[in-house]
Design an enzyme around this catalytic site. Structure first.
Site, PDB file in Angstrom:
ATOM      1  CD  GLU A  99      -3.058  -0.784   0.058  1.00 41.89           C
ATOM      2  OE1 GLU A  99      -3.135   0.362  -0.450  1.00 41.89           O
ATOM      3  OE2 GLU A  99      -3.775  -1.735  -0.320  1.00 41.89           O
ATOM      4  CB  SER A 379     -49.393 -26.757 -15.885  1.00 41.02           C
ATOM      5  OG  SER A 379     -49.236 -27.892 -16.708  1.00 41.02           O
TER       6      SER A 379
END
Length: 815
Positions: A99, A379
């Protein structure tokens, strides 16, 4: 005059280019300096006021129900602060290497890194490398918004310098490690260590420290719980960076990179329970998709939702009751099977009232079957993709379709029970879930038109040929719910909601309003509405689905006097079972099946799913006054012949006449051409053989009489019936012809054979009245005496031709 012009030209020629360049350069530099100064001053003017308390831990987000009562807070107390001197040296070095390697040298800004990042960006032609220091990252998280603008960068730099003047390097590093987000709701290095590895930060080994140090850049992308491969690659980059800056040796890095990280943290084992978990998970996922994890988990949002705690509780009770499920067992992942999902929503607002995505809930944001699972609808898809579009184009519930064994292309479509009813109305086809009828109706309407209708109802998972020419849903199997991917329970519920809302589709929502930590409204949700169909279409489809509940495949979902419209759905291989239904007040969809689809024994849409549906809806509507579905203008009533769908003709038997509702303008204008009585097998409706146990006389439209011999009971065909209409010419009629009374298999009496004559009539000339001689009337046969004392009569158990059966469409293959 001439000398003057010569002197001017000579002056122009003597203009020094170097001097001009210097003047222009100075001018541009002044403009650039002025602009930069102005931008800096403008940025400083708008810069957030210096407030050290902002560096303290952030707020959780609170979620509220429809009555503004708090349900839960997202990741409250999921930050455990830790002092810098308690953090191991290997953790500090891992962060420094990846970092900000010159953290202890710069004063908040790393000019060397800025120049290096600029050159890297120029070389790559894009933003390829970041230049923010640890101090700048702390400023960005504590003071500023995440937007990437020059103004924000200037503010970030100024505030970073201020922090450096007020705090020591170790203090800044401590705030940074306690503040940054590591994913999975963990803020700070100590919480991250517990979430991912189930231990304090002081106990981390080298590879675990490197894994955590790699997360802050993109926590969601490198989260090892979600993507171990990406997380491991990022860990190895950190280790290589530590070698580069001589924090560890090459051998230490190689040993660490060779190890597989084991996740033993709270994510993998346990989590704090919270109320209404599946609904909260859905809210959380929705918020993160819009605002990002960082803002949701630490932004202090106030989220007002549509949750009805009473309905949600009933839904969770139904799903937790083992009596509502077939025999179950735990799979190799420790999940009980079969699973199920429930969605309840208000069709008139689109507000989601309840979501239950499974029978149990073991971890935060686990898979939500109610909102994310794509399953074959069977269905239950027929109203959406077959009868809805057919009615919209002008058909009616009393229109008829020929229910006979049908082949399209290379595929033969069959009914779930192997029975075929001949000419049948759309209403009965829906009530009894007749597959062949649905396929024929879709073919007549048009596959593309049918699927486009479904898409208007919010079904987003359909695959069209322009997207995938080789595998798509543009085929007749879609009529039976045989889809490429399937549908989500939430989307099917919203689609049914349009039928319950006068044809207006409302995109479902679970969030009403979102406020920031200061009470400012940042989102006020207004559900999107679309007119998907005519009001009359919605009403007629509702009426047809009421029949399914009244006497069809869905009688187990009945709520007594309260009107219910609904449709069952079960795939032919019994892998998915649905019940989707609604009352005037609420829509509810229930799905059941295995996560890894497999056969379920005796599980149909009308069994367990309908049972769960009935429990939830009866409890939710307890005390609510009963009201009917609202009939819109433009609905009329008419009587038609149920075999032709036309106005009754002279020869239409009374038992074939039905009164039904129509949209105005769709009542047929033509009359039925006539019927012919034919003796057929009671089960197959085909010409009987000597093996058929029951034979009945049925009336068929002229030209539609059966020609095939019964395939259900194979035997010798009976002699063909005499042509014409049987009439009774008994002298007692005085020469007037009457239709003869012919006894069926369970009847006796009737007109004696010697006075029965088959007579051919021209259209409209056949008699319509039956023989009225008392001695010729039909009476039921008495039960047979078996001669065994003490036995009781055994009722006839043969299933009548129109009896409802389980809603099981044939396996959907591509025709």
């Amino acid at each position: 005059m001439a000398n003057t012009q010569k002197s001017t030209r000579k002056s122009i020629r003597k203009l020094n280019p170097l001097r001009l360049a210097i003047v222009v350069g100075v001018f541009l530099c002044l403009i650039l300096i002025g602009s930069a100064t102005g931008l800096v001053l403008y940025s400083i003017k708008d810069m957030p006021a210096w407030n050290p308390t902002v560096l303290q831990p952030n707020l959780p987000s609170n979620i509220y129900d429809k009555d503004k009562n708090e349900i839960t807070s997202i990741y409250v107390e999921n930050r455990v602060p830790i002092q810098f001197d308690k953090i191991p040296d290997k953790v500090v070095k891992a962060f420094l290497s990846i970092e900000d390697i010159r953290f202890y040298e710069h004063k908040g800004l790393d000019l060397r890194r800025i120049v290096g990042a600029l050159l890297a960006d120029i070389k790559a032609g894009k933003a390829a490398q970041g230049a923010s220091t640890i101090t700048q990252q702390l400023v960005k998280r504590a003071f500023l918004s995440p937007e990437k603008t020059m103004k924000r960068k200037i503010q970030e730099a100024v505030l970073a310098v201020q922090i450096e003047r007020r705090f020591t390097k170790d203090q800044i590093f401590e705030m940074y490690l306690n503040q940054i987000y590591f994913g999975e709701g963990a803020y700070g290095i100590q919480s991250a260590s517990q979430v991912y590895f189930g231990q304090d930060v002081k106990d981390l080994n080298l590879e675990e420290a490197a894994m955590l140090a790699g997360l802050p850049k993109a926590p969601n992308n490198y989260d090892p719980f979600k993507d171990m491969e990406a997380g491991t690659k990022r860990r190895n980059i950190v280790l290589e960076s530590m070698v580069r800056y001589e924090f560890i040796t090459r051998a230490e890095a190689d040993a660490a990179e060779a190890k597989t990280v084991t996740l033993t943290g709270t994510k993998a084992k346990q989590y704090d329970t919270y109320k209404f978990p599946y609904f909260v998970d859905y809210i959380t996922d929705t918020l993160i998709a819009k605002y990002g994890e960082d803002k949701v988990y630490k932004g202090g949002l106030k989220v007002y939702t549509t949750l009805d705690p009473k309905i949600q509780t009933y839904a969770e009770q139904a799903m937790a009751n083992p009596k509502n499920f077939p025999q179950s067992k735990t799979d190799d992942k420790g999940v009980i099977q079969p699973q199920a999902a429930v969605v309840v929503l208000d069709p008139h607002t689109g507000y989601i009232k309840a979501v239950v995505g499974g029978r149990d809930h073991k971890q935060k944001r686990q898979f939500n079957r109610a909102t994310d699972a794509l399953r074959q609808p069977g269905s239950a898809f027929k109203p959406v993709a077959v009868y809805g579009p057919a009615i919209e184009r002008g058909q009616a519930p009393a229109d008829v379709v020929d229910d006979t064994l049908t082949k399209f292309g290379s595929y033969t479509y069959k009914n779930y029970d192997g029975k075929y009813r001949g000419m049948i109305t759309y209403r009965k086809a829906v009530a009894y879930s007749v597959n062949v009828a649905a396929v024929k109706v879709m073919k007549e309407t048009g596959i593309i038109k049918s699927l486009n209708f479904a898409k208007k109802l919010g079904i987003s998972s359909l695959v069209m040929s322009e997207t995938n020419p080789n595998r798509n849903d543009e085929n007749l199997s879609s009529a039976l719910g045989g889809l490429t991917w399937g549908v989500k329970p939430l989307e099917l519920a919203a689609a049914y909601g349009a039928f319950d809302n006068d044809g207006v589709y409302i995109q479902p929502t679970a969030i009403i309003k979102v406020e920031d930590r200061d009470g400012n409204i940042i989102d006020q949700v207004t559900p999107k509405k679309t007119i998907a169909m005519k009001k009359t279409t919605a009403y007629l489809i509702t009426s047809m689905m009421e029949s399914a509940v009244d006497y069809g495949t869905a009688t187990s979902a009945s709520l007594g006097s309260r009107p219910v419209a609904g449709k069952t759905g079960t795939t032919s291989d019994d892998k998915d079972a649905w019940f989707a239904g609604y009352t005037p007040e609420l829509v509810c969809v229930v799905w059941m099946g295995h996560d890894d689809p497999k056969h379920m024994n005796k599980v149909y849409g009308g069994s367990y799913p309908a049972k769960i549906w009935r429990y939830i809806m009866s409890k939710s509507l307890s005390g609510v006054p009963v009201k009917e579905f609202q009939k819109p203008d433009g609905i009329v009533l008419a009587t038609v012949c149920s075999k032709s769908g036309k106005l009754p003709g002279d020869t239409c038997p009374k038992e074939d006449l039905v009164s039904d509702v129509f949209a105005k303008g769709t009542v047929p204008s033509m009359h039925c051409e006539g019927h012919t009585p034919v003796e057929v097998c009671a089960e197959s409706s085909q010409l009987p053989t000597d093996k058929c146990p029951q034979r009945v006389t049925m009336f068929f439209l002229n030209g539609k009489e059966p020609t095939d011999t019964c395939k259900t009971h194979v035997g010798q065909p009976l002699p063909p019936p005499k042509p014409g209409t049987p009439v009774c010419n008994d002298p007692l009629h005085g020469g007037i012809l009457y239709l003869a009374l012919i006894p069926g298999p369970t009847e006796q009496g009737g007109c004696p054979p010697e006075v029965v004559q088959n007579k051919v009539f021209s259209e409209g000339q056949a008699p319509t009245a039956y023989c009225d001689i008392p001695e010729h009337q039909l009476t039921p046969k008495p039960p047979e005496d078996t001669g065994s004392p003490g036995t009781q009569d055994t009722p006839n158990t043969t299933t009548p031709v129109n009896s409802p059966g389980p809603d099981k469409p044939n396996k959907p293959n591509k025709p």
